[in-house]
Enzyme design. Structure first.
Site, PDB file in Angstrom:
ATOM      1  N   LYS A   1       0.940  -1.105   0.016  1.00 25.44           N
ATOM      2  CA  LYS A   1       0.038   0.106  -0.119  1.00 25.44           C
ATOM      3  C   LYS A   1       0.675   1.328   0.051  1.00 25.44           C
ATOM      4  CE  LYS A   1      -3.807  -2.206   2.451  1.00 25.44           C
ATOM      5  NZ  LYS A   1      -4.712  -2.186   3.708  1.00 25.44           N
TER       6      LYS A   1
ATOM      7  N   ASP B   1       9.691  13.930   6.212  1.00 26.13           N
ATOM      8  CA  ASP B   1       8.554  13.120   7.007  1.00 26.13           C
ATOM      9  C   ASP B   1       9.413  12.118   7.913  1.00 26.13           C
ATOM     10  OD1 ASP B   1       6.318  11.763   7.675  1.00 26.13           O
ATOM     11  OD2 ASP B   1       6.128  10.351   5.934  1.00 26.13           O
TER      12      ASP B   1
END
Length: 495
Positions: A69, A182
């Site tokens: 994913k 991130d």
């Protein structure tokens, strides 16, 4: 193992690449040339190299924590020289401009630090865009903090994680790479020794125009929500969330944690699985640092130097290995290729007996150079005579064990470039070893392989240099490969 190439036998274009070391040596990424300190140089890989390394990007090799994913998948892979790698595969349209992708990769690839999982290469082959990094075998901080099975991370190890990642960020900042995209617990990896390292992948955005934060908005720096820009101060904010993870053992929103800190509920913030086995003074210092990192105004946050100076005094267990504190078994890989019977040269290299290697090279003389240089009558100029005279002086010095003089003479021969001799490179490699210069010796061993790709002596010289650089596993692998080449020679003749 992929091989180097000679100027008379150029390979396909995807093997002709630069190295971040800038030393001018030409090599194949499958050979994995090394910088001093044992790090691979930054190289361009072909897509076929990485496809083979990852078993055609098999799902069994997938290591992305989000599985299939994830927007950009990460695979583990193994090169032909048995080195494990991590490969990040971008979507086809993530970086449409190959030049921009390559430039970004090269910028990150110049970084080399023990606190980073270093970027060692990239692939820009057609529509394919991939990054290649050192593989870290012992999972992520997220796995050890949030999904542990046998034991939670001890308090001293949590302090070590905080310090090491702060040191990584400080190093990147000092090299002009202060933006990290991130930063979270999934970006912190543990190497074969259990030491925490910061993934190099976060030093590049996920795409040319892509988002820099994929986490929940609750954990995103407030200024990024306002203008969509990542700044050095944004990285500090994200580091504050890492500190909260380490304190609590949970991924809790910064706003909730700050409310607990303001309400003096620090004990409630600390991970209950530590069972009170932590220093209240140290925990208070980490809480205070976290609250500084999470300030709403970017200018009120500390810088990377402040992070290191605040955390360094708290790390008082430096004598305990990380793998012990992490509760994992230290990786002890056996040689990746079976041991074979060794020739006298192989035995000498195995013992690192430089005197015996010298005797063998003197006795062998130049018999392995046959066919390396086919010179026409017109090429026998005065310059050629001078070049051969330089080699002759080098040979005399080499035979008499005047290794520094031999280096000088052989360098004159090599620098002119009219003739190419693998034996000269092998001899100069030994001279460098005798003069305690293993890095230079390794380069010459690789250059000998460039000239004569299946020459066992070239591999043997590299193995000795690697052993001198304390890279025993790589030395054993290459020595075994040399033995395999000798075995092949005996069955089918030279080459």
């Amino acid at each position: 193992m992929g091989c180097c190439y000679s100027s008379s036998n150029p390979p396909k274009s995807h093997f002709r690449h630069r190295t971040a070391a800038g030393a001018g040596a030409v090599s194949s990424p499958q050979q994995t040339p090394l910088l001093s300190g044992g790090w691979p140089v930054f190289s361009e890989y072909s897509f076929s190299d990485l496809k083979a390394a990852t078993n055609n990007f098999s799902s069994e090799f997938l290591v992305s924590e989000s599985g299939e994913k994830a927007p950009n998948l990460v695979y583990k892979g193994r090169l032909k020289n048995q080195r494990w790698i991590a490969v990040k595969k971008f979507t086809r349209l993530a970086w449409p401009d190959p030049k921009q992708f390559a430039e970004e990769a090269w910028g990150v690839g110049r970084l080399r630090h023990r606190r980073l999982a270093n970027l060692i290469g990239y692939c820009c082959d057609g529509d394919e865009r991939l990054l290649v990094a050192e593989f870290m075998p012992n999972d992520t901080l997220a796995k050890h903090l949030f999904h542990w099975e046998n034991q939670t991370i001890e308090w001293p190890m949590r302090l070590r994680v905080a310090l090491y990642i702060a040191e990584a960020l400080e190093y990147c900042s000092s090299k002009g790479r202060s933006l990290y995209h991130d930063l979270n617990a999934y970006r912190i990896l543990f190497d074969e020794y259990g030491d925490p390292r910061l993934s190099c992948f976060g030093l590049m955005k996920n795409s040319k125009d892509g988002k820099s934060y994929s986490t929940n908005l609750a954990y995103t720096p407030p200024e990024y929500l306002r203008n969509g820009r990542v700044t050095p101060e944004s990285v500090i904010y994200s580091f504050g969330t890492i500190l909260l993870d380490l304190l609590s053992g949970k991924h809790i929103p910064p706003s909730h944690a700050l409310e607990m800190i303001r309400g003096k509920n620090i004990v409630l913030l600390i991970d209950s699985h530590l069972e009170g086995k932590f220093s209240a003074e140290e925990a208070t210092a980490v809480v205070n640092l976290a609250s500084q990192c999470l300030q709403y105004e970017p200018r009120e946050r500390p810088n990377t130097e402040d992070l290191v100076s605040s955390l360094a005094p708290l790390n008082t267990s430096s004598n305990i290995p990380s793998h012990v504190m992490l509760g994992i078994k230290k990786e002890e890989e056996s040689p990746s290729t079976p041991n074979r019977p060794l020739s006298p040269m192989g035995e000498a290299c195995s013992r690192m007996d430089l005197t015996a290697i010298h005797q063998i090279l003197v006795m062998t003389h130049y018999k392995d150079d046959e066919g390396s240089n086919e010179l026409s009558f017109q090429e026998w100029t005065q310059q050629m005579k001078d070049v051969l005279e330089a080699r002759k002086r080098g040979d005399h010095a080499f035979r008499d064990k005047d290794f520094r003089a031999a280096i000088e003479c052989y360098s004159q021969f090599i620098d002119v470039g009219t003739m190419i001799s693998p034996t000269v490179y092998a001899r100069r490699s030994l001279c460098y070893l005798m003069c305690d210069q293993p890095d230079a010796a390794l380069r010459d061993g690789m250059q000998a392989q460039c000239v004569y790709r299946d020459w066992p002596t070239a591999f043997y010289m590299q193995s000795v240099a690697l052993a001198k650089l304390e890279m025993q596993k790589d030395a054993t692998d290459i020595r075994n490969e040399a033995a395999a080449l000798e075995e092949k020679r005996q069955k089918g003749g030279k080459g």
